[in-house]
Design an enzyme around this catalytic site. Structure first.
Site, short mmCIF file in Angstrom:
data_model
loop_
_atom_site.label_atom_id
_atom_site.label_comp_id
_atom_site.label_asym_id
_atom_site.label_seq_id
_atom_site.Cartn_x
_atom_site.Cartn_y
_atom_site.Cartn_z
N CYS A 117 0.85 -1.19 0.00
CA CYS A 117 0.00 0.00 0.00
C CYS A 117 0.88 1.24 0.00
O CYS A 117 1.89 1.32 0.69
CB CYS A 117 -0.98 -0.02 1.17
SG CYS A 117 -0.47 0.91 2.61
N GLU A 118 0.47 2.20 -0.83
CA GLU A 118 1.34 3.35 -1.02
C GLU A 118 1.24 4.35 0.13
O GLU A 118 2.01 5.30 0.18
CB GLU A 118 1.03 4.04 -2.35
CG GLU A 118 -0.31 4.71 -2.44
CD GLU A 118 -0.58 5.25 -3.84
OE1 GLU A 118 0.12 4.87 -4.80
OE2 GLU A 118 -1.52 6.06 -3.97
N HIS A 119 0.33 4.13 1.06
CA HIS A 119 0.20 5.07 2.18
C HIS A 119 1.13 4.73 3.33
O HIS A 119 1.66 5.61 3.99
CB HIS A 119 -1.25 5.09 2.68
CG HIS A 119 -2.23 5.38 1.60
ND1 HIS A 119 -3.22 4.49 1.22
CD2 HIS A 119 -2.34 6.44 0.78
CE1 HIS A 119 -3.91 5.02 0.23
NE2 HIS A 119 -3.40 6.19 -0.06
N HIS A 120 1.29 3.45 3.60
CA HIS A 120 2.12 3.03 4.74
C HIS A 120 3.33 2.19 4.31
O HIS A 120 4.16 1.84 5.12
CB HIS A 120 1.30 2.20 5.73
CG HIS A 120 0.12 2.92 6.30
ND1 HIS A 120 -1.13 2.84 5.74
CD2 HIS A 120 0.01 3.73 7.38
CE1 HIS A 120 -1.97 3.57 6.46
NE2 HIS A 120 -1.30 4.13 7.46
N GLN A 158 -5.58 -0.48 -3.95
CA GLN A 158 -6.24 -1.64 -4.55
C GLN A 158 -7.16 -1.25 -5.70
O GLN A 158 -7.27 -1.97 -6.69
CB GLN A 158 -7.01 -2.39 -3.45
CG GLN A 158 -7.52 -3.74 -3.92
CD GLN A 158 -8.19 -4.51 -2.81
OE1 GLN A 158 -7.76 -4.45 -1.66
NE2 GLN A 158 -9.25 -5.23 -3.13
N HIS A 186 -5.30 -5.86 3.91
CA HIS A 186 -4.28 -4.80 4.02
C HIS A 186 -3.67 -4.85 5.42
O HIS A 186 -4.38 -4.61 6.41
CB HIS A 186 -4.91 -3.43 3.77
CG HIS A 186 -5.32 -3.23 2.34
ND1 HIS A 186 -4.73 -2.29 1.52
CD2 HIS A 186 -6.23 -3.89 1.59
CE1 HIS A 186 -5.28 -2.37 0.32
NE2 HIS A 186 -6.20 -3.31 0.34
N CYS A 188 -1.82 -2.82 6.80
CA CYS A 188 -1.88 -1.52 7.48
C CYS A 188 -3.21 -1.36 8.22
O CYS A 188 -3.35 -0.50 9.09
CB CYS A 188 -1.67 -0.36 6.50
SG CYS A 188 -3.00 -0.17 5.30
N1 LIG Z 1 -8.78 3.53 -0.77
C1 LIG Z 1 -7.71 2.86 -0.30
N2 LIG Z 1 -7.21 3.19 0.90
C2 LIG Z 1 -6.15 2.49 1.34
C3 LIG Z 1 -5.56 1.46 0.63
N3 LIG Z 1 -4.53 0.96 1.36
C4 LIG Z 1 -4.50 1.68 2.51
N4 LIG Z 1 -5.48 2.61 2.50
C5 LIG Z 1 -5.91 3.60 3.50
O1 LIG Z 1 -5.17 4.78 3.41
C6 LIG Z 1 -5.60 5.57 4.51
C7 LIG Z 1 -4.53 6.52 4.95
O2 LIG Z 1 -5.15 7.32 5.93
P1 LIG Z 1 -4.40 8.29 6.94
O3 LIG Z 1 -5.44 8.85 7.88
O4 LIG Z 1 -3.60 9.29 6.17
O5 LIG Z 1 -3.39 7.33 7.65
P2 LIG Z 1 -3.40 6.76 9.14
O6 LIG Z 1 -3.43 7.89 10.13
O7 LIG Z 1 -2.27 5.81 9.27
O8 LIG Z 1 -4.81 6.04 9.18
P3 LIG Z 1 -5.26 4.69 9.92
O9 LIG Z 1 -4.84 3.56 9.05
O10 LIG Z 1 -6.75 4.82 10.04
O11 LIG Z 1 -4.57 4.63 11.28
C8 LIG Z 1 -6.04 4.57 5.57
O12 LIG Z 1 -7.44 4.73 5.76
C9 LIG Z 1 -5.75 3.20 4.92
O13 LIG Z 1 -6.69 2.20 5.32
C10 LIG Z 1 -6.11 1.14 -0.64
O14 LIG Z 1 -5.66 0.24 -1.36
N5 LIG Z 1 -7.19 1.86 -1.06
ZN LIG Z 2 -1.77 1.36 4.08
#
Ligand SMILES: Nc1nc2c(ncn2[C@@H]2O[C@H](COP(=O)(O)OP(=O)(O)OP(=O)(O)O)[C@@H](O)[C@H]2O)c(=O)[nH]1
Ligand SMILES: [Zn+2]
Length: 228
Positions: A117-120, A158, A186, A188
């Site tokens: 996942c590109e966020h974490h 995804q 996921h 994360c």
């Molecule tokens: N739409 C989507 N979201 C994703 C995917 N993979 C991870 N995420 C979400 O990316 C979001 C990033 O949110 P942030 O609020 O910036 O990050 P965070 O504070 O770590 O959020 P939490 O995971 O809720 O603790 C999270 O809600 C993840 O679940 C994906 O493939 N698609």
């Molecule tokens: Zn993630």
């Protein structure tokens, strides 16, 4: 970076998708078989030595001592592990003429999906079901799984992964329809953060006949186990 290339050039390319002009030529009676498209991911941007140095700084910033024998190699392992996760294997997009005019669904089910996942930058894993309704050519079956790997080996969400696989097949194979369903967990979302252990996420992209024809759509969803 998305990849596209001329289906009959055998040359790899790193142009952005979609490239609808890169379609497979129509079969002609005496035409030689087209060479398959060679799909190669551009790994020029990977600098392992720099990634290792950065990983060492990253671990130090988190208070992790990497001077012990056991952890000494960890920054290098981290660098190589992520480089591996971001380096899909090259492949040939081999197709064959649809001489018998097969016009039913071709569906590869339960293709393993492993992405990040590109966020974490944490892994998400699951399965993909990829199907198409053939047009003039049919695709080597293994290529359905290879296209999934190609787009999964990069920082992803995804939804994008699902659509990229479908759009790419549509652009390069020109089938009558394409359907992609991915179900993934996921880490994360399960190991950290909300810690929703056991939850999974379902995404789908339907194109052409599989999107517009209710019976075809129902058949596809039924065969993927999503719809009875
Ligand atoms: N739409 C989507 N979201 C994703 C995917 N993979 C991870 N995420 C979400 O990316 C979001 C990033 O949110 P942030 O609020 O910036 O990050 P965070 O504070 O770590 O959020 P939490 O995971 O809720 O603790 C999270 O809600 C993840 O679940 C994906 O493939 N698609
Ligand atoms: Zn993630």
């Amino acid at each position: 970076m998305d990849l596209a290339g001329s289906i009959n050039s055998h040359a790899s390319s790193t142009a952005d998708l979609p490239a609808p002009s890169a379609s497979i030529p129509r079969p002609q009676a005496s035409a030689p078989a087209p060479s398959p498209l060679r799909v190669v991911h551009d790994t020029d941007g990977i600098d392992l030595a720099e990634a290792e140095r950065a990983a060492a700084r990253f671990l130090a910033a988190l208070g992790i001592d990497t001077s012990t024998e056991s952890l000494r190699g960890t920054p290098g392992r981290m660098a190589r592990a992520y480089a591996e996760l971001f380096s899909p294997r090259p492949f040939d997009l081999t197709t064959f003429p649809n001489d018998e005019g097969y016009d039913e669904l071709v569906l590869a089910r339960s293709i393993p999906v492993r992405s990040v996942c590109e966020h974490h930058l944490l892994p998400f894993t699951g399965t993909a079901h990829v199907g198409y309704l053939p047009g003039h050519r049919i695709l080597g079956l293994s290529k359905l799984a290879r296209v999934v790997e190609h787009f999964a080996c990069r920082p992803q969400v995804q939804e994008r992964l699902t659509k990229q696989v479908a759009d790419w097949l549509q652009a390069h194979l020109e089938p009558k329809g394409v359907g992609v369903v991915i179900e993934a967990e996921h880490s994360c979302m399960t190991l950290r953060g909300v810690q929703a252990t056991g939850s999974s996420t379902l995404t789908s992209t339907l194109l052409g006949t599989l999107r517009h024809d209710a019976r075809s759509r129902a058949e596809f969803l039924s065969l993927t186990g999503l719809h009875s």
